[in-house]
Motif scaffolding. Structure first.
Motif, PDB file in Angstrom:
ATOM      1  N   THR A  96       0.848  -1.193   0.000  1.00 46.25           N
ATOM      2  CA  THR A  96       0.000   0.000   0.000  1.00 46.25           C
ATOM      3  C   THR A  96       0.883   1.241   0.000  1.00 46.25           C
ATOM      4  O   THR A  96       1.673   1.439   0.922  1.00 46.25           O
ATOM      5  N   PRO A  97       0.764   2.082  -1.023  1.00 46.32           N
ATOM      6  CA  PRO A  97       1.602   3.281  -1.096  1.00 46.32           C
ATOM      7  C   PRO A  97       1.221   4.313  -0.038  1.00 46.32           C
ATOM      8  O   PRO A  97       0.060   4.443   0.327  1.00 46.32           O
ATOM      9  N   GLU A  98       2.204   5.033   0.445  1.00 39.80           N
ATOM     10  CA  GLU A  98       1.988   6.124   1.402  1.00 39.80           C
ATOM     11  C   GLU A  98       1.652   7.387   0.609  1.00 39.80           C
ATOM     12  O   GLU A  98       2.451   7.845  -0.198  1.00 39.80           O
ATOM     13  N   THR A  99       0.455   7.899   0.799  1.00 40.17           N
ATOM     14  CA  THR A  99       0.079   9.126   0.088  1.00 40.17           C
ATOM     15  C   THR A  99       0.011  10.330   1.010  1.00 40.17           C
ATOM     16  O   THR A  99       0.238  11.447   0.581  1.00 40.17           O
ATOM     17  N   GLU A 100      -0.280  10.138   2.274  1.00 39.04           N
ATOM     18  CA  GLU A 100      -0.451  11.259   3.197  1.00 39.04           C
ATOM     19  C   GLU A 100       0.866  11.962   3.515  1.00 39.04           C
ATOM     20  O   GLU A 100       0.911  13.172   3.602  1.00 39.04           O
ATOM     21  N   ASP A 101       1.934  11.208   3.717  1.00 40.11           N
ATOM     22  CA  ASP A 101       3.216  11.793   4.098  1.00 40.11           C
ATOM     23  C   ASP A 101       4.362  10.971   3.531  1.00 40.11           C
ATOM     24  O   ASP A 101       5.108  10.330   4.266  1.00 40.11           O
ATOM     25  N   PRO A 102       4.535  10.971   2.214  1.00 42.55           N
ATOM     26  CA  PRO A 102       5.596  10.171   1.617  1.00 42.55           C
ATOM     27  C   PRO A 102       6.978  10.680   2.037  1.00 42.55           C
ATOM     28  O   PRO A 102       7.156  11.869   2.291  1.00 42.55           O
ATOM     29  N   GLU A 103       7.927   9.763   2.113  1.00 45.20           N
ATOM     30  CA  GLU A 103       9.270  10.096   2.585  1.00 45.20           C
ATOM     31  C   GLU A 103       9.954  11.178   1.772  1.00 45.20           C
ATOM     32  O   GLU A 103      10.671  12.001   2.298  1.00 45.20           O
ATOM     33  N   ASN A 104       9.778  11.184   0.493  1.00 43.19           N
ATOM     34  CA  ASN A 104      10.538  12.091  -0.368  1.00 43.19           C
ATOM     35  C   ASN A 104       9.696  13.245  -0.905  1.00 43.19           C
ATOM     36  O   ASN A 104       9.897  13.691  -2.017  1.00 43.19           O
ATOM     37  N   SER A 105       8.766  13.757  -0.107  1.00 43.33           N
ATOM     38  CA  SER A 105       7.973  14.888  -0.590  1.00 43.33           C
ATOM     39  C   SER A 105       8.851  16.125  -0.674  1.00 43.33           C
ATOM     40  O   SER A 105       9.904  16.207  -0.057  1.00 43.33           O
TER      41      SER A 105
END
Length: 154
Positions: A37-46
């Motif tokens: 499941t991809p992280e959309t709320e707080d991705p590591e490389n934003s």
């Protein structure tokens, strides 16, 4: 991906299509390929760095801008912030002026917290997407110990 990673507009002089945060999109797609499941709320490389957010949260002009920018218009988009000047170079002294929004706005564009409005790039800035909005809102809430006040999260 459109809601969370799109919305960057780097051309101040004319209307062009918005662009995605490429690194975040690739990480999202890799998760999908791997069945995670991809992280959309707080991705590591934003785009908006944690260090910048901590410093940003101490600026009264920046906070005032984001209080307005985190609101939604009638179409559900983030509210635009009008600007008349944009700095390509600035100093720490410029950032300490509590009445001058120009320096902070310029720096926030550089760090990805704001972007030129895709339809009005010569006069307006906006928050690019929900990832940037959430990271900025959380930094402010954390700075002022308001972490339980979730009304500011989008």
């Amino acid at each position: 991906m459109t809601e969370f990673f799109n919305g960057y507009h780097f051309c101040q002089d004319e209307t062009v299509n918005t662009v995605y945060n490429t690194e975040t999109c690739l990480a999202y797609l890799q998760c999908r390929i791997e069945g995670v499941t991809p992280e959309t709320e707080d991705p590591e490389n934003s785009e908006v760095s944690e260090e910048f957010l901590r410093r940003f949260a101490t600026s009264a002009p920046a906070i005032r801008d984001f209080e307005k920018a985190l609101e939604y218009d009638e179409k559900g988009n983030f509210m635009p912030i009008e600007y008349s000047n944009f700095k390509l170079q600035l100093t720490l002294r410029d950032l300490s002026n509590e009445e001058d929004h120009t320096s902070w706005r310029s720096l926030i564009v550089y760090f990805g917290g704001l972007t030129f409005h895709p339809e009005k790039p010569t006069t307006h800035l906006k928050i690019p997407n929900r990832v940037a909005a959430n990271r900025i809102a959380l930094a402010v809430l954390h700075k002022y110990d308001l972490r339980n006040d979730s009304q500011y999260l989008v």
